[in-house]
Structure formats: structure tokens, C-alpha cells
Design a protein around this motif. Structure first.
Motif, short mmCIF file in Angstrom:
data_model
loop_
_atom_site.label_atom_id
_atom_site.label_comp_id
_atom_site.label_asym_id
_atom_site.label_seq_id
_atom_site.Cartn_x
_atom_site.Cartn_y
_atom_site.Cartn_z
N HIS A 45 5.16 -2.92 -5.01
CA HIS A 45 5.07 -3.45 -6.37
C HIS A 45 5.60 -2.37 -7.31
O HIS A 45 4.82 -1.66 -7.94
CB HIS A 45 3.64 -3.80 -6.73
N GLY A 46 6.89 -2.22 -7.35
CA GLY A 46 7.50 -1.09 -8.06
C GLY A 46 7.23 -1.14 -9.55
O GLY A 46 7.36 -2.19 -10.19
N ILE A 47 6.88 0.00 -10.10
CA ILE A 47 6.61 0.07 -11.53
C ILE A 47 7.92 0.03 -12.31
O ILE A 47 8.03 -0.66 -13.33
CB ILE A 47 5.74 1.30 -11.82
N THR A 48 8.93 0.69 -11.79
CA THR A 48 10.26 0.62 -12.41
C THR A 48 10.79 -0.82 -12.30
O THR A 48 11.41 -1.33 -13.24
CB THR A 48 11.23 1.59 -11.73
N ARG A 49 10.56 -1.44 -11.16
CA ARG A 49 10.97 -2.84 -10.93
C ARG A 49 10.42 -3.74 -12.05
O ARG A 49 11.16 -4.53 -12.65
CB ARG A 49 10.43 -3.29 -9.56
N ALA A 50 9.12 -3.59 -12.34
CA ALA A 50 8.49 -4.43 -13.36
C ALA A 50 9.09 -4.14 -14.75
O ALA A 50 9.35 -5.07 -15.52
CB ALA A 50 6.98 -4.20 -13.37
N ILE A 64 0.86 -1.19 0.00
CA ILE A 64 0.00 0.00 0.00
C ILE A 64 0.90 1.23 0.00
O ILE A 64 1.69 1.43 0.92
CB ILE A 64 -0.91 0.03 1.25
N LYS A 65 0.77 2.04 -1.05
CA LYS A 65 1.59 3.26 -1.10
C LYS A 65 0.81 4.34 -0.36
O LYS A 65 0.11 5.15 -0.96
CB LYS A 65 1.88 3.63 -2.56
N SER A 66 0.91 4.29 0.96
CA SER A 66 0.09 5.17 1.79
C SER A 66 0.86 6.42 2.16
O SER A 66 2.09 6.50 2.00
CB SER A 66 -0.34 4.45 3.07
N GLU A 119 13.40 -4.03 0.72
CA GLU A 119 13.61 -2.98 -0.29
C GLU A 119 14.34 -1.83 0.37
O GLU A 119 14.73 -1.91 1.53
CB GLU A 119 12.27 -2.52 -0.86
N CYS A 120 14.51 -0.74 -0.38
CA CYS A 120 15.09 0.46 0.21
C CYS A 120 13.97 1.41 0.59
O CYS A 120 12.80 1.09 0.44
CB CYS A 120 16.09 1.07 -0.75
N THR A 121 14.31 2.61 1.08
CA THR A 121 13.26 3.47 1.64
C THR A 121 12.33 4.03 0.56
O THR A 121 11.17 4.32 0.84
CB THR A 121 13.84 4.66 2.44
N THR A 154 15.98 0.63 -8.07
CA THR A 154 15.06 1.17 -9.09
C THR A 154 13.93 1.93 -8.43
O THR A 154 13.43 1.55 -7.37
CB THR A 154 14.43 0.04 -9.93
N GLY A 155 13.51 3.00 -9.08
CA GLY A 155 12.36 3.77 -8.62
C GLY A 155 12.03 4.83 -9.65
O GLY A 155 12.89 5.21 -10.45
N THR A 156 10.81 5.30 -9.60
CA THR A 156 10.38 6.33 -10.55
C THR A 156 11.27 7.56 -10.47
O THR A 156 11.68 8.11 -11.49
CB THR A 156 8.91 6.70 -10.25
N ASN A 183 1.44 7.26 5.01
CA ASN A 183 2.15 7.00 6.25
C ASN A 183 3.51 6.38 5.94
O ASN A 183 3.64 5.16 5.87
CB ASN A 183 1.30 6.07 7.12
N TYR A 184 4.51 7.23 5.77
CA TYR A 184 5.84 6.77 5.34
C TYR A 184 6.84 6.76 6.49
O TYR A 184 8.05 6.76 6.26
CB TYR A 184 6.34 7.62 4.17
N LEU A 185 6.33 6.79 7.72
CA LEU A 185 7.26 6.90 8.85
C LEU A 185 8.22 5.71 8.93
O LEU A 185 9.39 5.89 9.31
CB LEU A 185 6.46 7.05 10.15
#
Ligand code: PMP
Length: 290
Positions: free
Chosen positions: A207-212, A148-150, A182-184, A244-246, A152-154
Motif C-alpha cells: 500500500h505505497g504511500i507515494t502511490r496514494a 506487510i512491510k516486514s 509491483e517492483c522490488t 513510485t516510492g519514498t 523479510n525482504y528475500l
């Protein structure tokens, strides 16, 4: 800059949400980080889908259709004359009371901010970066599921602080079983024994989009790709490692917890994938001006 809030545009000074919005009070909401390249929004459908899945998982009803959300992203890019940029798409639970109960909140707010982002210093892409594992464990998937990309990223912020305290830019988070999650703000890959490996989503990764995209690009190059559970030992003995990340795209990693990875320089598959990823981002995506 013109910021989209619930169908209207506001200047930076006037773009405000209520202090009673549960996005502010409790981190109750979901978001996406999206990139525009060359007048196109990259993987827009995938980002909108993930936003709706995140919202569904927390019983948040987005007051727009997927097509309307996609159009809000494109329209905000047009309003800000974006050709290359970073878009933050946010849906908050909306204004409520001081209590937790989301049922007391009115309508969720949809916000689109289209601007710029620079995640890591450019020289790190050339030289590769050093990262460390940190004590903060990745959220359990039966608590706050990392899928869940919420708002709440604490969990991630605590890990980022620990990375900063160790003098590096990024942290590897392990799950409660000690496997790499994963990383932060990025997914992690290694190359080992002729295979590209990344932790399974069940290990606690987004579920990273860059990952896919990267997994597809590697397969196109004839590389076997697998998603086994990984321990720090496998990372230390990897031939290559990258994140990887956007926002970050693909960034090489050359040292983990003081152990040199491969020959200490960005590896050949990492460089190949960076080139292919760059080419793909510049030539595909949803046109901002149809
Ligand atoms: N993991 C986390 C925790 C993230 O926040 C992100 C996005 N910044 C990623 C991985 C990478 O996902 P994507 O490739 O979809 O941007």
C-alpha cells in the motif's frame, strides 16, 4: 550519526542489536522508509500508521504509542541535524531463543536511523530507465502478505538479483496468476487510453504511500485513475510508465523486457506528476523543529 535504539542514542559503531533478536535470526519485524525534505518529515502519520498495521498483522506489539513513535522519528532527525534525508524506522521482535517461537522473545526493539539514501543514478530520472520482469513470483497474500512491510525482504531481493543479472536496476514482479504486482521497492503505474492505471493492492502490491499521493495528484489534474489487473501486454503497449516510492520518488520507465514504452522518453504526465510531487514534498509534512 546518532542512532535511536529503544529510547537511547548510540554512535554508528555502538548501535547494535543482539544476534538473538528474531529480526536478525528470522527477519521477524517490520519497518518503514521515510523521507525528510526541507526540515519536514513527509507523510509521517501515514508511515507510522502503516508500521502499526504491519505490526498488528504479525501480532507484534510495538512498545510505544503512535505519537511516541512519530516523536522518536522527529527527535532522531533533530539529533542528527537532518533537514533533507532518509529515515529508516525498524521494529524487531526482540531478543529470543534460537527457536522460531515469537512468544519466547522479550520486548520488541524500536530503532530509528536518520541518514541519506540515493536509490537510482540521477541520469535515469532524465532519460528514464529500462526494467524487466523476473521469474521470482511476488509473495502470495495468503503466505507472506505483500501489504506487510516486514524485515523479510528475500522475495524482493531475489527479484532484484535477477534484475541485476539482466543488467538493469529494477524488476517487475508478477503474482502467481501472472498479473503485475509491483517492483522490488516501488509501485508501478502506466498511462493508457487517457487513464492512469496501477495494479490493485490485491494483486500483491504494498500500500505505497507515494502511490496514494500520486493517485491524488493525477485526479487533481483531471486524470481518471483506475486499479485493474494488468498483464505484461498492457505494460508493453502503455503510452507512459513510471515507478513510485519514498526513496525513488517518481522515476520514468522507457523500456520493459526490450519493448520501448511510448516514444522511448519520459512522458508528459510522468513529468507533470514529478513536478507536482516535488513541490508537495518540499512544502508539506511534520516540522522537525516544531
Ligand atoms: N513496494 C515495495 C515492495 C516497497 O518496499 C516500497 C517502499 N520502498 C514501495 C512499494 C513503495 O512504497 P512507499 O511509496 O510507501 O515508499
Amino acid at each position: 550519526m546518532k542512532i535511536y535504539i529503544d529510547g537511547k542514542y548510540y554512535g554508528e559503531r555502538d548501535a547494535k542489536v543482539s544476534v538473538f533478536d528474531h529480526g536478525f535470526l528470522y527477519g521477524d519485524g517490520v519497518f518503514e522508509g521515510i523521507r525528510a525534505y526541507n526540515g519536514r518529515v513527509f507523510k509521517l502519520k501515514e508511515h507510522v500508521d502503516r508500521l502499526f498495521w504491519s505490526a498488528h498483522a504479525i501480532l507484534l506489539r510495538i512498545p510505544l504509542t503512535r505519537a511516541q513513535v512519530a516523536e522518536a522519528v522527529l527527535a532522531t532527525c533533530r539529533a542528527n541535524r537532518i533537514r533533507d534525508g532518509y529515515v529508516r524506522l525498524v521494529v524487531t521482535r526482540g531478543r529470543g531463543t534460537l527457536g522460531l517461537n515469537p512468544n519466547r522473545c522479550g520486548k520488541p526493539s524500536v530503532i530509528v536511523i536518520a541518514g541519506k539514501i540515493q536509490l537510482y543514478p540521477p541520469e535515469l530520472y532524465q532519460k528514464g530507465m529500462e526494467i524487466v520482469t523476473v521469474p521470482t513470483t511476488r509473495n502470495l497474500h495468503n503466505a507472506v502478505n505483500p501489504a506487510i512491510k516486514s524485515l523479510n525482504y528475500l522475495n524482493n531481493i531475489l527479484a532484484k538479483i535477477e534484475a541485476n543479472n539482466a543488467g538493469v536496476e529494477e524488476a517487475i514482479m508478477l503474482n502467481a496468476e501472472g498479473y503485475v504486482a509491483e517492483c522490488t521497492g516501488d509501485n508501478l503505474f502506466i498511462v493508457r487510453d487517457g487513464q492512469l492505471l496501477t495494479p490493485p493492492l490485491s494483486a500483491g502490491a504494498l500500500h505505497g504511500i507515494t502511490r496514494a499521493v500520486v493517485m491524488d495528484l493525477a485526479r487533481d489534474e483531471g486524470w481518471p485513475v483506475a486499479e485493474p489487473n494488468l498483464t505484461r501486454y498492457e505494460l508493453f503497449n502503455a503510452e507512459e510508465c513510471f515507478l513510485t516510492g519514498t526513496g525513488a520518488e517518481i522515476i520514468p520507465v522507457v523500456k520493459i523486457d526490450g519493448r520501448v514504452i511510448g516514444n522511448g522518453k519520459p512522458g508528459p504526465l510522468t513529468i507533470k506528476l514529478e513536478q507536482k510531487y516535488r513541490a508537495l514534498t518540499r512544502t508539506t509534512g511534520e516540522p522537525i523543529h516544531p
